[in-house]
Design a protein around this motif. Structure first.
Motif, PDB file in Angstrom:
ATOM      1  N   ASP A  80       0.867  -1.252   0.012  1.00  0.00           N
ATOM      2  CA  ASP A  80       0.094  -0.096   0.091  1.00  0.00           C
ATOM      3  C   ASP A  80       0.927   1.272   0.008  1.00  0.00           C
ATOM      4  O   ASP A  80       0.411   2.265   0.494  1.00  0.00           O
ATOM      5  N   THR A 102       2.505   4.470  -1.980  1.00  0.00           N
ATOM      6  CA  THR A 102       1.950   5.545  -2.737  1.00  0.00           C
ATOM      7  C   THR A 102       3.201   5.655  -3.483  1.00  0.00           C
ATOM      8  O   THR A 102       4.293   5.448  -3.361  1.00  0.00           O
ATOM      9  N   GLU A 136       3.946   8.700  -4.376  1.00  0.00           N
ATOM     10  CA  GLU A 136       4.950   9.928  -3.684  1.00  0.00           C
ATOM     11  C   GLU A 136       6.173   9.209  -2.687  1.00  0.00           C
ATOM     12  O   GLU A 136       7.289   9.437  -2.853  1.00  0.00           O
ATOM     13  N   ASN A 166      -0.899   3.128  -7.788  1.00  0.00           N
ATOM     14  CA  ASN A 166      -1.184   4.377  -8.400  1.00  0.00           C
ATOM     15  C   ASN A 166      -2.484   4.835  -8.673  1.00  0.00           C
ATOM     16  O   ASN A 166      -2.533   5.680  -9.672  1.00  0.00           O
ATOM     17  N   PHE A 211       0.368  -1.574   5.233  1.00  0.00           N
ATOM     18  CA  PHE A 211       1.332  -0.671   5.668  1.00  0.00           C
ATOM     19  C   PHE A 211       2.402  -1.085   6.473  1.00  0.00           C
ATOM     20  O   PHE A 211       3.274  -0.466   6.727  1.00  0.00           O
ATOM     21  N   TYR A 255       1.015   5.991  10.229  1.00  0.00           N
ATOM     22  CA  TYR A 255       0.302   5.726   8.915  1.00  0.00           C
ATOM     23  C   TYR A 255      -0.933   5.334   8.922  1.00  0.00           C
ATOM     24  O   TYR A 255      -1.330   4.004   9.441  1.00  0.00           O
ATOM     25  N   THR A 265      -4.272   3.772   6.413  1.00  0.00           N
ATOM     26  CA  THR A 265      -4.882   3.352   5.243  1.00  0.00           C
ATOM     27  C   THR A 265      -6.229   2.992   5.374  1.00  0.00           C
ATOM     28  O   THR A 265      -6.596   2.487   6.295  1.00  0.00           O
ATOM     29  N   PHE A 291       0.257  10.236   8.193  1.00  0.00           N
ATOM     30  CA  PHE A 291       0.273   9.938   6.607  1.00  0.00           C
ATOM     31  C   PHE A 291      -0.985   9.182   6.256  1.00  0.00           C
ATOM     32  O   PHE A 291      -1.283   8.056   7.041  1.00  0.00           O
ATOM     33  N   GLY A 309      -3.310   7.218   3.367  1.00  0.00           N
ATOM     34  CA  GLY A 309      -3.216   6.492   2.196  1.00  0.00           C
ATOM     35  C   GLY A 309      -4.360   5.485   1.901  1.00  0.00           C
ATOM     36  O   GLY A 309      -4.995   5.156   2.825  1.00  0.00           O
ATOM     37  N   TYR A 310      -4.578   4.936   0.656  1.00  0.00           N
ATOM     38  CA  TYR A 310      -5.610   3.966   0.369  1.00  0.00           C
ATOM     39  C   TYR A 310      -4.989   2.668   0.496  1.00  0.00           C
ATOM     40  O   TYR A 310      -4.026   2.454   0.237  1.00  0.00           O
TER      41      TYR A 310
END
Length: 304
Positions: A13, A15, A17, A43, A128, A236, A238, A264, A266-267
């Motif tokens: 997972d 990213t 970035e 992505n 993650f 993190y 997700t 942070f 994220g998906y």
């Protein structure tokens, strides 16, 4: 001395970035949909993520196909030819054969390229948790630690990665088979939400069951509050296409309950998403050393 490349996979997972920042690459798994393979890339745009989880909500059948040996061979060979030694960090071997497949592929390649090194490591984590280890390993590469020092650090620190995760429904995680057998006797009563951790051996196990979605988010933070041991840590988050309101609620809880350097968000990508389902959400960070082991003790505690 050869350069060192950190490689992970679609489970991580990470990213774009983060992978660009830390020079990490990943082996791509596939999602089987209507009999066709679709790359489980990391992505995805927000609209693509929403579309993916929408298929699951609509009852469309999605299955996960692991990285096949040929794909491992391609990505490993690519970096060997560029002059790299490789450290591959894979998903917990308790729920995936990724590391086993990667190891077999690596042994074949090392016969052809005996001057290089490939080490395939079981992260003992999911999502993650795997990605976090890849990031920290990549930082060590940037600090010019040697190959064996980085491998040793990963092996010593993978049991310091802590996860607290919840899912919206038991349906997907039960069908995926990733829960430890002691956690499989679970109800799908919609108001009961599981709190899921990775134990010291990489098992996914239910720590508690909580009544109500909001209470489960509060419990995620309460559980993690006991783990975080430094103001310099990154937390993190997700999630599987949760609402912005829910994600912000969790962020606010974190900021209120313990200090950290940054948060942070994220998906959960397609690989993890097929296992945990829409609106799953969790937090990961490094913290106290894991000691709990599901094989030795029934982890279930009822909190209703």
């Amino acid at each position: 001395m050869a350069k060192i490349k950190i490689i992970t996979d679609s489970y991580s997972d990470l990213t774009d970035e983060l992978m660009n920042k830390y020079d990490i690459d990943y082996a791509i798994m596939n999602i089987v949909h209507h009999g066709k393979n679709e790359p489980a890339t990391l992505n995805k745009t927000p609209s693509e993520v929403h579309e993916f989880y929408g298929k699951m909500k609509n009852g469309e059948r999605l299955a996960l196909a692991q990285v096949n040996p040929e794909d491992f061979k391609k990505i490993f060979t690519k970096y060997i030819k560029l002059g790299y030694d490789i450290i591959y960090i894979g998903n917990s071997s308790k729920i995936s054969k990724s590391v086993e497949t990667a190891e077999k592929t690596a042994l074949q390649l090392l016969e052809k390229y005996p001057d290089h090194k490939i080490n395939c490591i079981d992260s003992q984590n999911i999502s993650f948790g795997e990605g976090l280890l890849a990031i920290e390993a990549a930082k060590l590469v940037q600090q010019n630690l040697n190959f064996q020092e980085i491998v040793q650090w990963i092996l010593e620190n993978r049991i310091k990665v802590n996860q607290v995760l919840t899912v919206q429904t038991f349906d997907f995680i039960k069908k995926s088979g990733i829960l430890h057998r002691q956690s499989t006797c679970i109800s799908n009563f919609s108001k009961i939400k599981p709190i899921i951790i990775s134990d010291a051996n990489g098992n996914q196990t239910i720590l508690k069951k909580i009544r109500g979605r909001e209470n489960s988010l509060i419990e995620i933070v309460n559980s993690m509050k006991e783990i975080v041991d430094s103001e310099n840590q990154t937390i993190y988050i997700t999630h599987g296409d949760c609402s912005q309101q829910e994600v912000q609620f969790l962020v606010n809880l974190i900021k209120t309950n313990f200090p950290c350097k940054e948060i942070f968000i994220g998906y959960m990508g397609p690989a993890m998403g097929t296992l945990t389902g829409p609106e799953s959400i969790g937090i990961w960070t490094s913290g106290k050393t894991l000691t709990f082991c599901a094989e030795k003790k029934n982890p279930y505690q009822a909190t209703l």
